[in-house]
Design an enzyme around this catalytic site. Sequence first.
Site, PDB file in Angstrom:
ATOM      1  N   ARG A   1     -11.461  16.346   5.783  1.00 21.44           N
ATOM      2  CA  ARG A   1     -12.327  16.760   4.542  1.00 21.44           C
ATOM      3  C   ARG A   1     -13.392  17.076   4.927  1.00 21.44           C
ATOM      4  NH1 ARG A   1     -11.005  10.763   2.404  1.00 21.44           N
ATOM      5  NH2 ARG A   1      -8.804  10.923   2.308  1.00 21.44           N
TER       6      ARG A   1
ATOM      7  N   GLU B   1      -8.143  -5.027   5.007  1.00 20.11           N
ATOM      8  CA  GLU B   1      -7.891  -4.682   3.423  1.00 20.11           C
ATOM      9  C   GLU B   1      -6.972  -5.441   2.958  1.00 20.11           C
ATOM     10  OE1 GLU B   1      -9.179  -0.289   3.040  1.00 20.11           O
ATOM     11  OE2 GLU B   1      -8.467  -0.411   5.006  1.00 20.11           O
TER      12      GLU B   1
ATOM     13  N   ASN C   1       0.920  -1.144   0.125  1.00 21.11           N
ATOM     14  CA  ASN C   1       0.036   0.066   0.023  1.00 21.11           C
ATOM     15  C   ASN C   1       0.929   1.057   0.077  1.00 21.11           C
ATOM     16  OD1 ASN C   1      -1.702   2.025   0.504  1.00 21.11           O
ATOM     17  ND2 ASN C   1      -2.831   0.921   2.176  1.00 21.11           N
TER      18      ASN C   1
ATOM     19  N   HIS D   1     -12.884   2.713  -0.374  1.00 17.25           N
ATOM     20  CA  HIS D   1     -12.835   1.722   0.796  1.00 17.25           C
ATOM     21  C   HIS D   1     -13.514   0.252   0.335  1.00 17.25           C
ATOM     22  CE1 HIS D   1     -12.827   5.330   3.642  1.00 17.25           C
ATOM     23  NE2 HIS D   1     -11.585   4.829   3.438  1.00 17.25           N
TER      24      HIS D   1
ATOM     25  N   PHE E   1      -9.872  11.161  16.357  1.00 21.88           N
ATOM     26  CA  PHE E   1     -11.142  11.144  17.190  1.00 21.88           C
ATOM     27  C   PHE E   1     -10.666  10.952  18.561  1.00 21.88           C
ATOM     28  CE2 PHE E   1     -14.920  11.163  14.808  1.00 21.88           C
ATOM     29  CZ  PHE E   1     -14.489  11.250  13.517  1.00 21.88           C
TER      30      PHE E   1
HETATM   31  P1  ADP Z   1      -7.177   5.697   8.104  1.00 22.25           P
HETATM   32  O1  ADP Z   1      -6.893   4.236   7.558  1.00 22.25           O
HETATM   33  O2  ADP Z   1      -8.339   6.181   7.276  1.00 22.25           O
HETATM   34  O3  ADP Z   1      -6.005   6.597   7.997  1.00 22.25           O
HETATM   35  P2  ADP Z   1      -7.937   4.746  10.600  1.00 22.25           P
HETATM   36  O4  ADP Z   1      -8.756   3.611  10.025  1.00 22.25           O
HETATM   37  O5  ADP Z   1      -6.487   4.184  10.958  1.00 22.25           O
HETATM   38  O6  ADP Z   1      -7.896   5.646   9.482  1.00 22.25           O
HETATM   39  O7  ADP Z   1      -8.527   5.640  11.596  1.00 22.25           O
HETATM   40  C1  ADP Z   1      -7.997   6.687  12.263  1.00 22.25           C
HETATM   41  C2  ADP Z   1      -9.048   7.228  13.321  1.00 22.25           C
HETATM   42  O8  ADP Z   1      -9.190   6.261  14.009  1.00 22.25           O
HETATM   43  C3  ADP Z   1      -8.322   8.426  14.092  1.00 22.25           C
HETATM   44  O9  ADP Z   1      -9.064   9.396  14.194  1.00 22.25           O
HETATM   45  C4  ADP Z   1      -8.236   7.862  15.535  1.00 22.25           C
HETATM   46  O10 ADP Z   1      -8.157   8.657  16.679  1.00 22.25           O
HETATM   47  C5  ADP Z   1      -9.172   6.620  15.633  1.00 22.25           C
HETATM   48  N1  ADP Z   1      -8.338   5.404  16.176  1.00 22.25           N
HETATM   49  C6  ADP Z   1      -7.461   4.720  15.642  1.00 22.25           C
HETATM   50  N2  ADP Z   1      -7.019   3.862  16.663  1.00 22.25           N
HETATM   51  C7  ADP Z   1      -7.739   4.000  17.655  1.00 22.25           C
HETATM   52  C8  ADP Z   1      -7.767   3.651  18.926  1.00 22.25           C
HETATM   53  N3  ADP Z   1      -7.000   2.247  19.422  1.00 22.25           N
HETATM   54  N4  ADP Z   1      -8.327   4.183  20.109  1.00 22.25           N
HETATM   55  C9  ADP Z   1      -9.174   5.061  19.713  1.00 22.25           C
HETATM   56  N5  ADP Z   1      -9.099   5.631  18.556  1.00 22.25           N
HETATM   57  C10 ADP Z   1      -8.539   5.104  17.613  1.00 22.25           C
END
Ligand code: ADP
Length: 397
Positions: free
Chosen positions: A240, A385, A7, A179, A283
């Site tokens: 976004r 994925e 990726n 996705h 988040f």
């Molecule tokens: P992407 O693959 O789109 O970059 P992710 O699926 O990894 O994103 O999601 C990232 C988001 O998920 C962030 O906003 C983060 O705060 C939240 N997040 C990821 N892992 C955790 C966790 N272990 N606990 C709380 N929130 C998480």
Amino acid sequence: MKVLVINSGSSSLKYQLIDMETESVIAKGNCERIGIEGSKLTHKAKGQEFVVEQPMPTHNVAVSLVLNALTDKVSGVISSMQDIDAVGHRAVASGEVFKKPTLVTDETLAKMEEIQDLAPLHNPPAIVGVKACKEAMPNTPMALVFDTSFHFTMPDYAYMYAIAYEDYEKYKIRRYGFHGTSHKFVSQEAAKYLGKKPEELKIVTCHLGNGSSITAVDGGKSIDTSMGFTPLAGVPMGTRSGDLDYAAAEYLAKKEGMDVSEALNYLNKKCGMAGVSGVSSDFRDLTAARDQGNKRAALALDMFSYACKKYVGAYAAAMNGVDCIVFTAGVGENTPCVRQAICENMQYIGLEIDAEKNLEKNNGAIRDITGKNSKVKVLIIPTNEELVIARETVELL
Ligand code: ADP
């Protein structure tokens, strides 16, 4: 059979080597800061983590470091590159050129280059990654697996935009959705978990992460999804904006003296949760700030959950009901308050979650948080994925 999944991002390259007999990960890792100072490879194998800090001016250097790590005496898991039977590459945008996973050939690479302006943030780095792997492993079969493929089952009235039909024909401007590998994986896992065939189920899959999209999966097929021509559309995301009135963008651009690409950059990188809250796109930061009384962080979270809820309701309408709602990805798997807010006041479709189960910690397994009187199942399913990309690669070969 061993499949290497790649990726490739603009400055990163994530990989997993998967044993397809057992579908288990043999090694995985991430090259960060490719092309910038401070490049680093983190390689996980044999229950250990190996870190290589070495300049990676190009993706070719990153790929050769990954292959070194995989074959190294200490960190290695294979004796030579010949042990890699195939490589599966994640690709984001396909246009209407690639409706299915596709073998990498000179011709497909040329077509990928033709369509790279469809996803300027995502496709060019994928092409660079494919070329770097091709150079290092010229005889290994490789596949491109697209984020869009799963959504090609959408009916025309769902994927068409109400623009002049000639412009759709000329430029293929339409909803593609993204996705797809994740929505496909979690909807299939949900069917397995429920002991049903995918054909028997109406599922709404909520892939909520830094980028978020929601999909209506009717009878195992995507029939609508919240992202559009690009991943900018749908619910608000980390940075976004999600759906927006175009005239508002034009008005802002005029006021701030931005041209079209500057305005799009703003909508992709400066908006969403980060823009509304002024705190963060993450988040974890947002919930912490809200708990300390930050009103804008609370507003951003409310806006996100409300937008997701509206898509769930819309897709229940589109499918004439819903049997199961699935939450996945970083936020979907780890943020109980978001799941709670999305599922609140959904009695009209017979949906109720178990508030206590919803609060339980993520243990990496499927969790069933369905309320006791709920007619709709609510599941948390970790996405994978890379495994889907490896499976599609094997299927294609
Ligand atoms: P992407 O693959 O789109 O970059 P992710 O699926 O990894 O994103 O999601 C990232 C988001 O998920 C962030 O906003 C983060 O705060 C939240 N997040 C990821 N892992 C955790 C966790 N272990 N606990 C709380 N929130 C998480």
